[in-house]
Scaffold this motif. Structure first.
Motif, PDB file in Angstrom:
ATOM      1  N   LYS A  64     -55.690 -31.957  33.140  1.00 42.85           N
ATOM      2  CA  LYS A  64     -54.972 -30.668  33.629  1.00 42.85           C
ATOM      3  C   LYS A  64     -55.090 -29.512  32.786  1.00 42.85           C
ATOM      4  O   LYS A  64     -55.528 -28.417  33.069  1.00 42.85           O
ATOM      5  N   LYS A  65     -54.589 -29.798  31.596  1.00 47.92           N
ATOM      6  CA  LYS A  65     -54.705 -28.795  30.590  1.00 47.92           C
ATOM      7  C   LYS A  65     -56.167 -28.570  29.975  1.00 47.92           C
ATOM      8  O   LYS A  65     -56.373 -27.121  29.904  1.00 47.92           O
ATOM      9  N   LEU A  66     -56.947 -29.183  30.227  1.00 45.04           N
ATOM     10  CA  LEU A  66     -58.435 -29.035  30.057  1.00 45.04           C
ATOM     11  C   LEU A  66     -59.097 -27.914  31.048  1.00 45.04           C
ATOM     12  O   LEU A  66     -59.788 -27.030  30.680  1.00 45.04           O
ATOM     13  N   ARG A  67     -58.646 -28.529  32.399  1.00 43.78           N
ATOM     14  CA  ARG A  67     -59.242 -27.431  33.500  1.00 43.78           C
ATOM     15  C   ARG A  67     -58.355 -26.136  33.311  1.00 43.78           C
ATOM     16  O   ARG A  67     -59.403 -25.161  33.782  1.00 43.78           O
ATOM     17  N   THR A  68     -57.230 -25.838  33.167  1.00 42.96           N
ATOM     18  CA  THR A  68     -56.611 -24.719  32.888  1.00 42.96           C
ATOM     19  C   THR A  68     -57.561 -23.888  31.710  1.00 42.96           C
ATOM     20  O   THR A  68     -57.730 -22.831  31.828  1.00 42.96           O
ATOM     21  N   TYR A  69     -57.580 -24.488  30.579  1.00 45.20           N
ATOM     22  CA  TYR A  69     -58.092 -23.937  29.376  1.00 45.20           C
ATOM     23  C   TYR A  69     -59.509 -23.358  29.678  1.00 45.20           C
ATOM     24  O   TYR A  69     -59.908 -22.263  29.425  1.00 45.20           O
ATOM     25  N   LEU A  70     -60.464 -24.302  30.409  1.00 46.50           N
ATOM     26  CA  LEU A  70     -61.805 -23.908  30.595  1.00 46.50           C
ATOM     27  C   LEU A  70     -61.560 -22.623  31.507  1.00 46.50           C
ATOM     28  O   LEU A  70     -62.647 -21.734  31.445  1.00 46.50           O
ATOM     29  N   GLY A  71     -60.739 -22.537  32.467  1.00 50.33           N
ATOM     30  CA  GLY A  71     -60.559 -21.370  33.441  1.00 50.33           C
ATOM     31  C   GLY A  71     -60.234 -20.366  32.584  1.00 50.33           C
ATOM     32  O   GLY A  71     -60.893 -19.120  33.099  1.00 50.33           O
ATOM     33  N   ILE A  72     -59.346 -20.319  31.677  1.00 50.58           N
ATOM     34  CA  ILE A  72     -59.052 -19.092  31.092  1.00 50.58           C
ATOM     35  C   ILE A  72     -60.166 -18.709  30.114  1.00 50.58           C
ATOM     36  O   ILE A  72     -60.494 -17.534  30.145  1.00 50.58           O
ATOM     37  N   VAL A  73     -61.039 -19.492  29.587  1.00 50.45           N
ATOM     38  CA  VAL A  73     -62.050 -19.007  28.865  1.00 50.45           C
ATOM     39  C   VAL A  73     -63.176 -18.699  29.632  1.00 50.45           C
ATOM     40  O   VAL A  73     -63.752 -17.646  29.258  1.00 50.45           O
ATOM     41  N   ALA A  74     -63.454 -19.003  30.881  1.00 47.10           N
ATOM     42  CA  ALA A  74     -64.332 -18.475  31.909  1.00 47.10           C
ATOM     43  C   ALA A  74     -63.875 -17.080  32.137  1.00 47.10           C
ATOM     44  O   ALA A  74     -64.613 -16.311  32.312  1.00 47.10           O
ATOM     45  N   ARG A  75     -62.773 -16.926  32.712  1.00 48.21           N
ATOM     46  CA  ARG A  75     -62.364 -15.662  33.040  1.00 48.21           C
ATOM     47  C   ARG A  75     -62.374 -14.512  31.853  1.00 48.21           C
ATOM     48  O   ARG A  75     -62.603 -13.354  32.130  1.00 48.21           O
ATOM     49  N   ASP A  76     -62.205 -15.064  30.613  1.00 44.65           N
ATOM     50  CA  ASP A  76     -62.310 -13.910  29.386  1.00 44.65           C
ATOM     51  C   ASP A  76     -63.814 -13.919  29.162  1.00 44.65           C
ATOM     52  O   ASP A  76     -64.003 -12.628  28.773  1.00 44.65           O
ATOM     53  N   LYS A  77     -64.524 -14.824  29.461  1.00 38.94           N
ATOM     54  CA  LYS A  77     -65.814 -14.518  28.691  1.00 38.94           C
ATOM     55  C   LYS A  77     -67.088 -14.011  29.943  1.00 38.94           C
ATOM     56  O   LYS A  77     -68.088 -13.604  29.465  1.00 38.94           O
ATOM     57  N   VAL A  78     -66.679 -14.288  31.218  1.00 36.34           N
ATOM     58  CA  VAL A  78     -67.756 -14.111  32.153  1.00 36.34           C
ATOM     59  C   VAL A  78     -67.473 -12.485  32.823  1.00 36.34           C
ATOM     60  O   VAL A  78     -66.161 -12.367  33.085  1.00 36.34           O
ATOM     61  N   ASP A  79     -68.276 -11.712  33.187  1.00 33.96           N
ATOM     62  CA  ASP A  79     -68.362 -10.448  33.526  1.00 33.96           C
ATOM     63  C   ASP A  79     -67.670 -10.998  35.178  1.00 33.96           C
ATOM     64  O   ASP A  79     -68.066 -11.737  35.876  1.00 33.96           O
ATOM     65  N   VAL A  80     -67.048  -9.657  35.464  1.00 36.51           N
ATOM     66  CA  VAL A  80     -66.369  -9.708  36.803  1.00 36.51           C
ATOM     67  C   VAL A  80     -67.334  -9.423  38.087  1.00 36.51           C
ATOM     68  O   VAL A  80     -67.288  -9.886  38.956  1.00 36.51           O
ATOM     69  N   MET A  81     -68.581  -8.809  37.439  1.00 41.37           N
ATOM     70  CA  MET A  81     -69.638  -8.551  38.698  1.00 41.37           C
ATOM     71  C   MET A  81     -70.041  -9.926  39.271  1.00 41.37           C
ATOM     72  O   MET A  81     -70.695  -9.855  40.335  1.00 41.37           O
TER      73      MET A  81
END
Length: 96
Positions: A64-81
């Motif tokens: 669960k922590k890994l999934r949450t952490y990967l989601g945070i990284v993806a939101r920070d690094k991937v453009d909103v477009m």
């Protein structure tokens, strides 16, 4: 013959001290950054996560922590477009 309807009970009196009234402020949810993982003290053990290489699924208590952490990284690094993860270029996914 029916009996008359009873009126609702009166509301409780407001608290007399100021500290109790500050607890009635609505708490809102804040963004998670998993600071427990990202600001780990030097020398502290990393949580070990076991991933099945054939399925790519995590079978671990830390999943669960890994999934949450990967989601945070993806939101920070991937453009909103990009509307979904499938539209993100593979090269960009590999960098993440």
């Amino acid at each position: 013959m029916s009996s008359p309807l009873a009126s609702p009970p009166p509301p409780p009196p407001p608290p007399s001290d100021a500290s109790a009234s500050s607890s009635t402020v609505k708490r809102t949810r804040k963004a998670s950054r998993l600071q427990s993982l990202s600001t780990r003290p030097p020398g502290a053990d990393r949580p070990v996560v076991h991933v099945d290489p054939t399925t790519g699924k995590v079978d671990d208590p830390h999943r669960k922590k890994l999934r949450t952490y990967l989601g945070i990284v993806a939101r920070d690094k991937v453009d909103v477009m990009y509307e979904n993860w499938k539209e993100v270029p593979t090269a960009h996914k590999d960098l993440i």
